[in-house]
Every structure is written in C-alpha cells, then in structure tokens.
Motif scaffolding. Structure first.
Motif, short mmCIF file in Angstrom:
data_model
loop_
_atom_site.label_atom_id
_atom_site.label_comp_id
_atom_site.label_asym_id
_atom_site.label_seq_id
_atom_site.Cartn_x
_atom_site.Cartn_y
_atom_site.Cartn_z
N GLU A 26 34.26 41.56 31.31
CA GLU A 26 34.73 41.63 30.34
C GLU A 26 35.45 41.36 29.99
N GLY A 27 36.76 41.36 30.71
CA GLY A 27 37.90 40.59 30.59
C GLY A 27 38.94 41.31 29.82
N ASN A 28 38.59 43.23 30.60
CA ASN A 28 39.31 43.92 29.98
C ASN A 28 40.95 43.68 31.07
N GLU A 51 37.62 43.14 45.35
CA GLU A 51 36.59 42.50 44.97
C GLU A 51 36.96 40.88 44.88
N GLY A 52 38.39 40.36 45.20
CA GLY A 52 38.87 38.80 44.85
C GLY A 52 38.81 38.74 43.15
N LEU A 53 39.46 39.62 42.77
CA LEU A 53 39.19 39.49 41.42
C LEU A 53 40.99 39.49 41.17
N THR A 54 41.42 38.83 39.92
CA THR A 54 42.35 38.77 39.68
C THR A 54 42.31 39.34 37.87
N PHE A 55 43.82 39.47 38.02
CA PHE A 55 44.04 39.67 35.70
C PHE A 55 44.44 38.67 35.67
N ASP A 56 44.22 38.25 34.72
CA ASP A 56 45.57 37.40 33.67
C ASP A 56 46.61 37.37 33.59
N VAL A 57 47.78 37.14 33.98
CA VAL A 57 49.03 37.71 33.47
C VAL A 57 50.24 36.92 33.06
N THR A 58 49.19 36.06 32.42
CA THR A 58 49.80 35.10 31.26
C THR A 58 50.79 35.45 30.01
N MET A 59 49.73 36.57 29.47
CA MET A 59 50.76 37.38 27.91
C MET A 59 51.27 38.23 28.95
N THR A 60 51.60 38.77 29.93
CA THR A 60 51.97 39.46 30.44
C THR A 60 53.77 38.35 30.36
#
Length: 169
Positions: A26-28, A51-60
């Motif tokens: 969901e993008g959390n 699961e091979g999922l990453t988080f968007d760190v652009t904002m961070t």
C-alpha cells in the motif's frame, strides 16, 4: 487511527507476515508498518528484505540533506557569535576596568577604576577569547584558499604534458 493488530515480541505469524507485506504494498513506510503492527523496525525490515521488497528512501535522503544543511547553518551562526565574543573579550584588555574588594575587619566594600585590567584579569580575558576562537574554528574550520592545491595540480598537468611530448629522458 487504526488500532494495532499485533502484540510486540514473539514469533511472527504467517498472518502478521502477510499483513506487513500488504502494508508495504500500500506504500506505507517501514516506520508506519512497524507502528501499525507493533513490530520492531528491524523485524519489518527483515521480513520485507526476505520478500525482496525495498523502501523508498528518497524522502529520507532529502530530509537528511535538509537537516545537515540546517545544522551547518546553525554551526556557522554559532561560530560567528563565538568570534564576536572573542573580539569583545580582547577589546576589554585595553579598556578601563573596575576592580572590587569585599572584606577586611570591618567587612567593607571598595571599588576602583583602573586604566586597564590587572594581569590576572587580562589572563582570564585572553583564555576566554582563546577558547571562543578555538571553538569557532572547530565549528567552521577555515578553508585552505591559498591556491596551493591549484598550483600543484597545474604543475602536475604541465609535467604530464611535457613528458608526453618529450618522453621521460
């Protein structure tokens, strides 16, 4: 705000794992998923990474750059204030100076204006000014703008061109 569904600690159930993956879909962000599931940031990170999922760190990354720029500006302002303090302290070295005395058998108070501070007061003023200067230089070190680096680079470049043109000998 939704009520947390899981208790913190213990083995992660298949239901919790699926919920973490769903929330990621969901993008959390990691912190939000951890808050909603009452699981640690590390647990959420490990499940998503598995699961091979990453988080968007652009904002961070942008927020970190902003905080770093803000801190640099605050250090520069503080360094400037410390430099001003040092200047004020050194000016006092040669200004008229009041000396005070309390005590004696009659417990009297006396004061006298001197042309300049006595040696012990000058020593304290210099020490305080020195500390202020030292701290300002640590906050914002002076840049080496004497051109030495550019001259060295220029000489290396010239040497390389001469060597290419005329050889090593």
């Amino acid at each position: 705000m939704p009520k947390p569904k899981f208790s913190k600690g213990g083995t992660v159930t298949d239901e919790e794992r699926a919920e973490i993956i769903r929330l990621h879909g969901e993008g959390n962000g990691r912190n939000e998923i951890a808050r909603l599931t009452r699981r640690s940031l590390r647990t959420v990170s490990l499940i998503c990474a598995g699961e091979g999922l990453t988080f968007d760190v652009t904002m961070t990354e942008e927020a970190t750059r902003h905080r770093m720029a803000n801190l640099a500006e605050r250090r520069a302002i503080l360094a400037e204030a410390l430099q001003t303090d040092a200047e004020k302290l050194t000016e006092q070295l040669w200004q008229p100076h009041w000396v005070f005395n309390f005590g004696g058998k009659d417990n009297t108070y006396e004061k006298r204006l001197l042309d300049e501070p006595p040696p012990d007061a000058k020593k304290n003023l210099m020490a305080s000014a020195g500390i202020a200067i030292e701290k300002s230089l640590k906050l914002v070190p002076p840049r080496d703008d004497d051109g030495t680096e550019q001259v060295g680079s220029l000489l290396t470049s010239l040497y390389d061109k001469l060597r290419d043109r005329h050889g090593d000998g």
